[in-house]
Design a protein around this motif. Structure first.
Motif, PDB file in Angstrom:
ATOM      1  N   TRP A  70       8.746  -4.717 -15.545  1.00  0.00           N
ATOM      2  CA  TRP A  70       7.673  -4.005 -16.244  1.00  0.00           C
ATOM      3  C   TRP A  70       6.302  -4.353 -15.663  1.00  0.00           C
ATOM      4  O   TRP A  70       5.397  -3.522 -15.668  1.00  0.00           O
ATOM      5  N   ILE A  71       6.167  -5.581 -15.145  1.00  0.00           N
ATOM      6  CA  ILE A  71       4.917  -5.948 -14.467  1.00  0.00           C
ATOM      7  C   ILE A  71       4.784  -5.152 -13.168  1.00  0.00           C
ATOM      8  O   ILE A  71       3.726  -4.614 -12.834  1.00  0.00           O
ATOM      9  N   ARG A  72       5.886  -5.086 -12.430  1.00  0.00           N
ATOM     10  CA  ARG A  72       5.904  -4.331 -11.182  1.00  0.00           C
ATOM     11  C   ARG A  72       5.560  -2.867 -11.434  1.00  0.00           C
ATOM     12  O   ARG A  72       4.789  -2.253 -10.700  1.00  0.00           O
ATOM     13  N   ARG A  73       6.124  -2.315 -12.501  1.00  0.00           N
ATOM     14  CA  ARG A  73       5.863  -0.920 -12.865  1.00  0.00           C
ATOM     15  C   ARG A  73       4.378  -0.713 -13.177  1.00  0.00           C
ATOM     16  O   ARG A  73       3.758   0.274 -12.766  1.00  0.00           O
ATOM     17  N   LEU A  96       0.830  -1.203   0.000  1.00  0.00           N
ATOM     18  CA  LEU A  96       0.000   0.000   0.000  1.00  0.00           C
ATOM     19  C   LEU A  96       0.866   1.256   0.000  1.00  0.00           C
ATOM     20  O   LEU A  96       0.552   2.255  -0.657  1.00  0.00           O
ATOM     21  N   ALA A  97       1.976   1.195   0.728  1.00  0.00           N
ATOM     22  CA  ALA A  97       2.901   2.326   0.746  1.00  0.00           C
ATOM     23  C   ALA A  97       3.522   2.529  -0.626  1.00  0.00           C
ATOM     24  O   ALA A  97       3.720   3.674  -1.062  1.00  0.00           O
ATOM     25  N   MET A  98       3.836   1.441  -1.333  1.00  0.00           N
ATOM     26  CA  MET A  98       4.415   1.562  -2.677  1.00  0.00           C
ATOM     27  C   MET A  98       3.425   2.219  -3.630  1.00  0.00           C
ATOM     28  O   MET A  98       3.793   3.041  -4.474  1.00  0.00           O
ATOM     29  N   ILE A  99       2.137   1.866  -3.500  1.00  0.00           N
ATOM     30  CA  ILE A  99       1.116   2.479  -4.356  1.00  0.00           C
ATOM     31  C   ILE A  99       0.996   3.967  -4.055  1.00  0.00           C
ATOM     32  O   ILE A  99       0.937   4.805  -4.971  1.00  0.00           O
ATOM     33  N   GLN A 139      10.226  -3.937  -6.043  1.00  0.00           N
ATOM     34  CA  GLN A 139      10.775  -5.257  -6.342  1.00  0.00           C
ATOM     35  C   GLN A 139      11.431  -5.872  -5.110  1.00  0.00           C
ATOM     36  O   GLN A 139      11.293  -7.067  -4.841  1.00  0.00           O
ATOM     37  N   THR A 140      12.151  -5.052  -4.366  1.00  0.00           N
ATOM     38  CA  THR A 140      12.812  -5.527  -3.151  1.00  0.00           C
ATOM     39  C   THR A 140      11.801  -6.034  -2.131  1.00  0.00           C
ATOM     40  O   THR A 140      12.004  -7.071  -1.493  1.00  0.00           O
TER      41      THR A 140
END
Length: 413
Positions: free
Chosen positions: A327-330, A96-99, A313-314
């Motif tokens: 690219w999926i992560r992005r 959630l923080a990454m979003i 990713q980490t």
């Protein structure tokens, strides 16, 4: 003299990870909170930036120490050493923080593109998304050679810093007002909300997750060259600490300059959004100033977006042992950002709210950091001193208390 020059040359080879981390401390979320703080309260919240930056330096140095001492990151250590239900909760909070982080980066870059090129915001968001994917090529280069991405980020950081040196010269702030802003004060409840937003924008969860990971390249090379000895790791830690403090001191200057420029140009105008600030800076200081403002905003958004993708990713690899294609992560974190823009939400309000949300995530990463770095069986001679653990405990407690107050005020106030 020759020994000092040799030391400086060696330090130069260590400069990089701290600057990767530093972009998280001058991302578009900082722009929104700093502009809001300066426009509404003048220089009164300048001390919050200094306090939060000082806290950030200490936290990031400890995060780097964890990576140097163990060869692992926080997320991986959580997966290996904590109960599975706890790991799932920590992972969900981190995602959630990454979003929230990526939302701030993409919206910030979108605002910059739309202001400079007179695009609608949705077009700026698409351009920002395309540019962020293009920067993934640099991320691929990182896998072949760490310096490629470090030099790219350092160049973007340089652009941001120079832009605000220029803005600060034009603003010509009153020294007395700046000095007064260094004295702790909270004018009202609204100022407390913005102050917590500044805290959330300054101490970034994803940078704490990322830092132990990005010191591993140098750690492995040093061990291969000099052996897996305490002296090797001590030397690495000394130089990495210097790298971190230097980079975050620069980030503190940029954040302080943002607030001071906003105080000089926007106080009393009723303006507190990034878009209106751009127009007002153009009116007050001229077109060159607004251009510098816009370019720096784009550089901040794109560089921060790249670093946030690396951190994402980490997190996924560490908590779940999943190695997802970049690219999926992005794409996963980009889609919510584009949706917010298309839905027509006020971008500055979203930026400020995202930073307040990030402040809620901080305990979820700081508590594991505190827990692991106080364990002598894990850290060895790098274990925290009792005083370090006490100070970090006070910082975590302060953040938790402020967040509880904010939640109470938001729901019941």
């Amino acid at each position: 003299m020759s020994n000092k020059l040799a030391t400086l040359r060696e330090l130069a080879t260590y400069l990089g990870p701290g600057f990767l981390i530093s972009v998280a401390y001058m991302d578009p979320g900082n722009w929104a909170t700093n502009i809001a703080g300066g426009a509404k309260f003048g220089t009164a919240l300048l001390w919050v930036i200094v306090l939060a930056s000082t806290m950030a330096m200490g936290i990031q140095v400890i995060a780097a120490k964890l990576g140097i001492a163990t060869g692992k990151g926080i997320a991986q250590l959580c997966r290996e050493r904590l109960p599975h239900p706890v790991v799932v909760v920590l992972w969900a909070a981190a995602e959630l923080a990454m979003i929230a982080t990526d939302m701030a980066e993409i919206i910030g870059a979108a605002i910059g593109f739309s202001l400079i090129f007179s695009f609608p915001l949705w077009a700026g968001a698409i351009l920002a998304g395309v540019a962020s994917f293009a920067l993934l090529g640099v991320r691929t280069a990182y896998q072949r050679g760490y310096r490629a991405i470090e030099f790219t980020i350092m160049a973007l950081v340089g652009i941001i810093a120079l832009a605000f040196v220029f803005e600060l010269v034009l603003a010509d702030p009153n020294a007395g007002e700046v000095a007064a802003g260094l004295a702790p004060s909270i004018p009202n409840a609204g100022a407390l909300y913005v102050a917590i937003g500044i805290l959330g924008a300054t101490v970034m969860p994803h940078s704490v997750y990322l830092h132990p990971y990005i010191v591993q390249d140098r750690r492995q090379r040093l061990v291969a060259a000099s052996g897996d000895t305490e002296e090797t790791h001590r030397r690495h830690f000394r130089f990495e600490s210097a790298d971190t403090v230097l980079a975050l001191f620069g980030a503190m200057f940029v954040n302080a300059a943002m607030l001071v420029v906003a105080a000089a140009a926007l106080t009393g105008t009723g303006i507190d959004t990034v878009e209106e600030a751009y127009v007002t800076v153009n009116d007050v200081f001229g077109g060159h100033a607004s251009l510098a403002f816009g370019v720096a905003l784009i550089a901040a958004g794109l560089s921060s977006s790249l670093v946030a993708t690396m951190a994402g990713q980490t997190v996924m690899d560490g908590f779940l042992d999943w190695n997802v294609k970049v690219w999926i992560r992005r794409s996963v974190t980009l889609i919510p950002s584009l949706a917010v823009v298309v839905a027509g939400f006020d971008p500055t309000s979203v930026l400020v709210a995202s930073q307040v949300a990030l402040s809620f995530e901080l305990p979820f990463v700081l508590l594991p950091l505190l827990y692991f770095t106080r364990e002598e069986s894990l850290m060895g001679s790098f274990v925290n001193r009792s005083s370090t653990t006490g100070v970090l405990g006070v910082v975590v407690s302060l953040i938790v208390v402020l967040n509880v107050w904010l939640l109470y005020s938001t729901l019941l106030g």
